[in-house]
Write a protein that holds these residues in place. Structure first.
Motif, mmCIF file in Angstrom:
data_model
loop_
_atom_site.group_PDB
_atom_site.id
_atom_site.type_symbol
_atom_site.label_atom_id
_atom_site.label_comp_id
_atom_site.label_asym_id
_atom_site.label_seq_id
_atom_site.Cartn_x
_atom_site.Cartn_y
_atom_site.Cartn_z
ATOM 1 N N GLU A 1 -11.474 4.494 -15.604
ATOM 2 C CA GLU A 1 -11.638 5.600 -16.837
ATOM 3 C C GLU A 1 -11.135 4.734 -18.397
ATOM 4 O O GLU A 1 -9.779 4.787 -17.718
ATOM 5 C CB GLU A 1 -11.774 6.471 -16.571
ATOM 6 N N THR B 1 -9.888 -7.081 -10.958
ATOM 7 C CA THR B 1 -10.974 -6.146 -9.915
ATOM 8 C C THR B 1 -11.935 -7.428 -8.826
ATOM 9 O O THR B 1 -12.138 -7.269 -7.940
ATOM 10 C CB THR B 1 -12.617 -5.715 -10.465
ATOM 11 N N THR C 1 -15.290 -0.103 -15.459
ATOM 12 C CA THR C 1 -15.853 -0.267 -14.356
ATOM 13 C C THR C 1 -15.738 0.514 -13.462
ATOM 14 O O THR C 1 -15.375 1.731 -13.891
ATOM 15 C CB THR C 1 -14.709 -1.682 -13.270
ATOM 16 N N PRO C 2 -16.661 0.993 -11.962
ATOM 17 C CA PRO C 2 -16.578 2.167 -11.172
ATOM 18 C C PRO C 2 -15.154 3.170 -10.737
ATOM 19 O O PRO C 2 -15.224 3.913 -11.114
ATOM 20 C CB PRO C 2 -17.065 1.645 -10.083
ATOM 21 N N GLU C 3 -13.990 2.084 -11.051
ATOM 22 C CA GLU C 3 -12.791 2.350 -10.916
ATOM 23 C C GLU C 3 -11.780 2.487 -12.470
ATOM 24 O O GLU C 3 -10.437 2.438 -12.062
ATOM 25 C CB GLU C 3 -12.319 1.628 -10.067
ATOM 26 N N PHE D 1 -16.016 4.512 -18.215
ATOM 27 C CA PHE D 1 -15.982 3.667 -17.638
ATOM 28 C C PHE D 1 -16.037 2.052 -17.819
ATOM 29 O O PHE D 1 -17.671 2.235 -17.705
ATOM 30 C CB PHE D 1 -16.959 4.357 -16.019
#
Ligand SMILES: [Zn+2]
Length: 278
Positions: A178, A50, A174-176, A172
């Protein structure tokens, strides 16, 4: 965000175990097998970079499993976890997170490595490790059907370093990214669903091990709750089709990733894709 397949070598599984109740006359047209009915499958782990975090999903077979055990798994091929990471330009110390979809031997074995004294050490010393609480408890107290898939020497030492995080619901990372909790293949299976520049990417793991397992009833005989596995597969396939998403396969030796369509004859591969082009 960048996503890579990390190949960690192949092994062979009985075709009947791969496709459950589906007759060989049908499955063998979709996935090859050798004269002993064995299908050669790969271990394609996932590396998600990321920028800030370098997240490795599953660690392959590793080097600590007994030769006796491997005699019946027919390991083959030249890919290794360390070799593939090196080829991609990453060192073990850079990995910030190791996610275990589950703790079957071919998914967690590479997380530990023996030191000179034969004691297990972390292969990724700076990483936080993640697994579901349900899977951890399932794996350290295995039922009779799955016990061979959970060699305790691969699993128990993971908890010796203060880096194992147990998740008890979908989460989650990270926010992206799940991690969705499932139970059909094994209790507490985590399936990563990634928002990659707006595109849905599902790392299907053992929920859909190879492309030939896409039709919901083409289940692996390893799945412990088959009807739940069918429902979980149908739900994710419906979502992937609706969102024009991508499925990445952990075990398909030839097909890295696909898009899927729903036809009158059921779910089918629409297009085969390479992970590096996603
Ligand atoms: Zn498994």
């Amino acid at each position: 965000m960048k996503i890579f397949g990390v190949l960690c070598g192949n092994f062979k599984v009985d075709g009947g175990a791969m496709f459950g109740v589906v007759p060989k006359a049908i499955w063998s047209k979709r996935y090859p097998c050798d004269e002993n009915n064995l299908c050669n499958i790969t271990t394609r782990n996932l590396l998600i970079d990321t920028g800030e975090r370098k997240i490795l999903v599953d660690t392959g077979i590793g080097t600590r499993i007994s030769a006796e055990f491997l005699k019946f798994q027919y390991p083959n091929g030249n890919d290794t976890l360390m070799g593939s990471l090196h080829t991609l330009g990453y060192s073990p110390k850079q990995i910030t997170d190791v996610v275990f979809t589950h703790l079957h031997w071919d998914h967690c074995g590479g997380a530990l490595v023996n030191d000179f004294n034969g004691n297990p050490q972390l292969q990724f010393p700076n990483a936080q490790m993640w697994v579901s609480k349900q899977q951890w408890e399932w794996a350290i107290n295995p039922n009779i059907r799955e016990s061979a898939a959970y060699p305790q020497n691969l699993i128990l030492p993971l908890n010796n370093f203060g880096r194992l995080n147990l998740i008890d619901s979908s989460f989650f990372l990270t926010p992206e990214i799940e991690l969705r909790l499932h139970r059909g293949h094994t209790v507490g299976l985590l399936v990563p669903v990634i928002n990659h520049n707006g595109r849905m990417i599902v790392y299907a793991g053992d929920l859909i091990p190879v492309a030939a397992n896409i039709p919901p009833i083409y289940l692996s005989a390893y799945d412990i709750y088959p009807l739940d596995a069918i429902a979980e597969k149908e739900a994710i396939l419906e979502e992937v089709v609706k969102n024009n998403g991508v499925i990445i396969f952990q075990h398909d030796i030839r097909i890295e990733a696909v898009t899927v369509e729903l036809t009158p004859k059921g779910y089918k591969v629409r297009e085969e894709l390479a992970i590096e082009k996603l």
